[in-house]
Design an enzyme around this catalytic site. Structure first.
Site, PDB file in Angstrom:
ATOM      1  N   HIS A  66     -16.624  17.346 -21.572  1.00  0.00           N
ATOM      2  CA  HIS A  66     -15.290  17.774 -22.052  1.00  0.00           C
ATOM      3  C   HIS A  66     -15.115  19.207 -21.568  1.00  0.00           C
ATOM      4  O   HIS A  66     -15.736  20.119 -22.113  1.00  0.00           O
ATOM      5  CB  HIS A  66     -15.231  17.727 -23.573  1.00  0.00           C
ATOM      6  CG  HIS A  66     -15.529  16.383 -24.154  1.00  0.00           C
ATOM      7  ND1 HIS A  66     -14.545  15.480 -24.488  1.00  0.00           N
ATOM      8  CD2 HIS A  66     -16.704  15.778 -24.447  1.00  0.00           C
ATOM      9  CE1 HIS A  66     -15.104  14.374 -24.977  1.00  0.00           C
ATOM     10  NE2 HIS A  66     -16.413  14.531 -24.973  1.00  0.00           N
ATOM     11  N   PHE A  67     -14.292  19.401 -20.540  1.00  0.00           N
ATOM     12  CA  PHE A  67     -14.198  20.727 -19.921  1.00  0.00           C
ATOM     13  C   PHE A  67     -12.928  21.494 -20.312  1.00  0.00           C
ATOM     14  O   PHE A  67     -12.654  22.567 -19.798  1.00  0.00           O
ATOM     15  CB  PHE A  67     -14.340  20.623 -18.397  1.00  0.00           C
ATOM     16  CG  PHE A  67     -15.785  20.426 -17.942  1.00  0.00           C
ATOM     17  CD1 PHE A  67     -16.846  20.523 -18.828  1.00  0.00           C
ATOM     18  CD2 PHE A  67     -16.071  20.132 -16.610  1.00  0.00           C
ATOM     19  CE1 PHE A  67     -18.172  20.341 -18.410  1.00  0.00           C
ATOM     20  CE2 PHE A  67     -17.386  19.961 -16.182  1.00  0.00           C
ATOM     21  CZ  PHE A  67     -18.439  20.068 -17.080  1.00  0.00           C
ATOM     22  N   ARG A  68     -12.108  20.922 -21.198  1.00  0.00           N
ATOM     23  CA  ARG A  68     -11.080  21.659 -21.967  1.00  0.00           C
ATOM     24  C   ARG A  68      -9.856  22.122 -21.212  1.00  0.00           C
ATOM     25  O   ARG A  68      -8.986  22.734 -21.824  1.00  0.00           O
ATOM     26  CB  ARG A  68     -11.706  22.886 -22.657  1.00  0.00           C
ATOM     27  CG  ARG A  68     -12.982  22.623 -23.455  1.00  0.00           C
ATOM     28  CD  ARG A  68     -12.789  21.588 -24.507  1.00  0.00           C
ATOM     29  NE  ARG A  68     -13.895  21.518 -25.456  1.00  0.00           N
ATOM     30  CZ  ARG A  68     -14.129  20.468 -26.217  1.00  0.00           C
ATOM     31  NH1 ARG A  68     -13.351  19.395 -26.143  1.00  0.00           N
ATOM     32  NH2 ARG A  68     -15.117  20.447 -27.068  1.00  0.00           N
ATOM     33  N   ASN A  98      -9.503  14.217 -23.617  1.00  0.00           N
ATOM     34  CA  ASN A  98      -8.978  14.900 -24.811  1.00  0.00           C
ATOM     35  C   ASN A  98      -8.703  16.374 -24.548  1.00  0.00           C
ATOM     36  O   ASN A  98      -9.244  17.268 -25.195  1.00  0.00           O
ATOM     37  CB  ASN A  98      -9.896  14.710 -26.027  1.00  0.00           C
ATOM     38  CG  ASN A  98     -11.334  15.129 -25.770  1.00  0.00           C
ATOM     39  OD1 ASN A  98     -11.833  15.050 -24.658  1.00  0.00           O
ATOM     40  ND2 ASN A  98     -12.013  15.585 -26.814  1.00  0.00           N
ATOM     41  N   HIS A 180     -16.119   5.492 -27.231  1.00  0.00           N
ATOM     42  CA  HIS A 180     -16.747   6.318 -28.269  1.00  0.00           C
ATOM     43  C   HIS A 180     -16.736   5.421 -29.494  1.00  0.00           C
ATOM     44  O   HIS A 180     -15.686   5.195 -30.106  1.00  0.00           O
ATOM     45  CB  HIS A 180     -15.945   7.597 -28.503  1.00  0.00           C
ATOM     46  CG  HIS A 180     -16.517   8.468 -29.573  1.00  0.00           C
ATOM     47  ND1 HIS A 180     -16.760   9.808 -29.401  1.00  0.00           N
ATOM     48  CD2 HIS A 180     -16.912   8.202 -30.851  1.00  0.00           C
ATOM     49  CE1 HIS A 180     -17.274  10.324 -30.515  1.00  0.00           C
ATOM     50  NE2 HIS A 180     -17.369   9.344 -31.405  1.00  0.00           N
ATOM     51  N   HIS A 234     -22.605   7.846 -25.399  1.00  0.00           N
ATOM     52  CA  HIS A 234     -23.532   8.504 -26.342  1.00  0.00           C
ATOM     53  C   HIS A 234     -23.995   7.606 -27.486  1.00  0.00           C
ATOM     54  O   HIS A 234     -23.718   7.873 -28.653  1.00  0.00           O
ATOM     55  CB  HIS A 234     -22.974   9.820 -26.871  1.00  0.00           C
ATOM     56  CG  HIS A 234     -21.523   9.839 -27.260  1.00  0.00           C
ATOM     57  ND1 HIS A 234     -20.869   8.783 -27.844  1.00  0.00           N
ATOM     58  CD2 HIS A 234     -20.612  10.840 -27.160  1.00  0.00           C
ATOM     59  CE1 HIS A 234     -19.623   9.133 -28.077  1.00  0.00           C
ATOM     60  NE2 HIS A 234     -19.446  10.356 -27.670  1.00  0.00           N
ATOM     61  N   ASP A 305     -22.313  14.850 -22.883  1.00  0.00           N
ATOM     62  CA  ASP A 305     -21.205  15.037 -23.822  1.00  0.00           C
ATOM     63  C   ASP A 305     -20.950  16.535 -24.027  1.00  0.00           C
ATOM     64  O   ASP A 305     -20.645  16.973 -25.141  1.00  0.00           O
ATOM     65  CB  ASP A 305     -21.495  14.331 -25.157  1.00  0.00           C
ATOM     66  CG  ASP A 305     -20.263  14.261 -26.045  1.00  0.00           C
ATOM     67  OD1 ASP A 305     -19.145  14.390 -25.524  1.00  0.00           O
ATOM     68  OD2 ASP A 305     -20.426  14.085 -27.266  1.00  0.00           O
ATOM     69  N   HIS A 309     -17.356  24.659 -28.006  1.00  0.00           N
ATOM     70  CA  HIS A 309     -16.438  25.301 -28.954  1.00  0.00           C
ATOM     71  C   HIS A 309     -16.907  26.737 -29.101  1.00  0.00           C
ATOM     72  O   HIS A 309     -18.102  27.023 -28.934  1.00  0.00           O
ATOM     73  CB  HIS A 309     -16.492  24.604 -30.315  1.00  0.00           C
ATOM     74  CG  HIS A 309     -16.087  23.169 -30.281  1.00  0.00           C
ATOM     75  ND1 HIS A 309     -14.767  22.762 -30.178  1.00  0.00           N
ATOM     76  CD2 HIS A 309     -16.823  22.033 -30.305  1.00  0.00           C
ATOM     77  CE1 HIS A 309     -14.719  21.437 -30.158  1.00  0.00           C
ATOM     78  NE2 HIS A 309     -15.952  20.958 -30.226  1.00  0.00           N
TER      79      HIS A 309
END
Ligand code: DOR
Length: 439
Positions: A66-68, A98, A180, A234, A305, A309
């Site tokens: 998840h690289f945002r 996401n 997921h 995962h 994964d 944050h």
């Protein structure tokens, strides 16, 4: 980028496609592996890397990150994340939908591809996210590694938790569906039951093993009904591993993260909310069953994964803390250290972190040190141990749940498409990766 350059890697300990080792040279030309032999004369005066004492592996393909970017760049962005990849020996990644906006249609996918082309120092691919009403997009977007379904643990449009909606997605099209797998209804009920508890350890009880098992059972049922290619992201519990051990059709694959193998609920005592992720960490028993399932081929490969944050966000009080931890800089040393400790072999690590991922996602010409394959490679040092240090992290969030762990197998040099993208602590930010193809 010019691929005319050549490079000669000299006297590395190489992991061959059959899992055997040899000491030899690798000649890279035009971004590809041109030759592998015990010695190769440097006929074209190519630049040389003296790799004596180092081990050369195919670059890691991390199939869940998840690289945002776009939208959450205060946590991470494609440039910082890809630099962290280069440092961790990760030469290709598959990124999740996401972000803000969500990657749920061609325009959002094109935007990510464009951003990645301009700033990623390693190769990239993206998932398309399923919503309750974007079936046409799921059928048509290109290029993508597959459809990501959040069956639980997600708010907003990406949550697809109704069986009829899920079935509609499984029934149409043929591309890979990655789930997921956590049961949202059970999570919701248990959140109410345990409301008011601020000890983050409760997270593993709220989103318990049964929540994961219920969702995996449902995904497996739908996949079998439609013979639909399914990948379980995962996988975290002994129960799910035992289910797959007895019931895993040939078109189903599963992955596990290093943290679900090596961390467990004890971690809440030492690192608190930095251990909070979805699906949550489990028991030491789950760790052992997952390791065995991985060694036995019930679980096919490793993903991090990577879900950064900020420390400020993680410093709030549970349940106001976000779930997720970074991973791309530590996954390879963690797995190679486990190999040195006898948990598995180096050849198995190579398979789980490169070859098996390329095979599962149909990524051509990657995951092997073989002439004709892309020159995505990592030289690691298996003889030196060094602790994980937060201050050395290149991920924008600047921390690791493995801070202080003494690891070996740290990347010394990482090569993407024949270009040195990381060497002894320095990232060459001029290198650009390429969009992955999926066949
Ligand atoms: O812990 C997690 N965090 N698990 C996920 O699957 C999503 C991720 C995130 O994006 O923060």
């Amino acid at each position: 980028m010019s691929y005319t350059n050549s490079l000669l890697i000299c006297q590395a300990r190489l992991v061959l496609p059959n899992g055997e080792f040899m000491v030899g040279d690798v000649l890279i030309q035009g971004g590809k592996i041109a030759e592998v032999a015990s010695t190769i004369p440097n006929a074209t005066s190519s630049p040389e890397i003296d790799a004596q004492g180092l081990t050369l592996l195919p670059g890691v393909i991390d199939p869940q990150v998840h690289f945002r970017e776009p939208g959450l760049e205060h946590k991470e962005d494609l440039f910082t994340a890809s630099c962290a990849c280069a440092k961790g020996g990760v030469t290709s990644f598959l990124e999740m939908p996401n972000t803000k906006p969500l990657t749920t249609n061609q325009a959002a996918l094109d935007d990510k591809l464009q951003r990645a082309a301009s700033k990623c120092v390693v190769n990239y691919g993206f998932f398309i996210g399923a919503t309750a009403d974007n079936l046409q997009d799921l059928l048509s977007v290109q290029p993508t590694s597959g459809i990501k379904i959040f069956m639980g643990s997600m708010h907003g449009d990406l949550l697809v938790d109704q069986e009829t909606t899920l079935e509609n997605i499984f029934a149409h099209g043929s591309r890979l569906i990655a789930v997921h797998a956590e049961d949202q209804e059970r999570i919701k009920q248990r959140r109410q039951e345990f409301a008011g508890i601020s000890d983050p350890a409760i997270h593993s009880q709220i989103q318990d093993n049964t929540a994961a098992l219920l969702a995996t059972q449902l995904a497996l049922k739908l996949s079998k009904k439609y013979q639909r290619r399914l990948h379980i992201l995962h996988l975290s519990t002994a129960e799910e591993a035992e289910l797959l051990r007895v019931d895993k059709p040939s078109w189903v694959t599963a992955e596990v993260t290093p943290q679900h193998l090596m961390l467990n609920t004890d971690a809440y005592k030492t690192i608190g909310t930095l251990a909070q992720m979805n699906p949550p960490l489990r028991s030491p028993h789950d760790n052992e069953v997952l390791w065995q399932a991985l060694r036995d081929g019930v679980i096919d490969f490793i993903a991090t994964d990577h879900a950064p944050h900020t420390l400020e966000e993680k410093g709030k009080t549970y349940p106001n803390t976000p779930s997720g931890m970074p991973g791309v800089e530590t996954s390879l040393p963690l797995m190679l250290t486990a190999a040195m400790e006898g948990k598995c072999t180096v050849a198995q690590v190579v398979n789980w972190m490169s070859k098996a991922v390329a095979t599962a996602y149909g990524i051509p010409n990657k995951g092997e040190i073989t002439p004709g394959y892309d020159a995505d490679l990592v030289l690691v040092d298996l003889d030196n141990y060094k602790p994980v240090r937060n201050e050395e992290m290149l991920t924008k969030c600047g921390w690791s749940s493995f801070e202080g762990w003494n690891l070996t197998g740290w990347p010394v040099t990482t090569i993407v498409g024949g270009e040195v993208v990381y060497d002894k602590g320095k990232v060459n930010t001029q290198v650009r990766g390429q969009a992955l193809q999926f066949i």
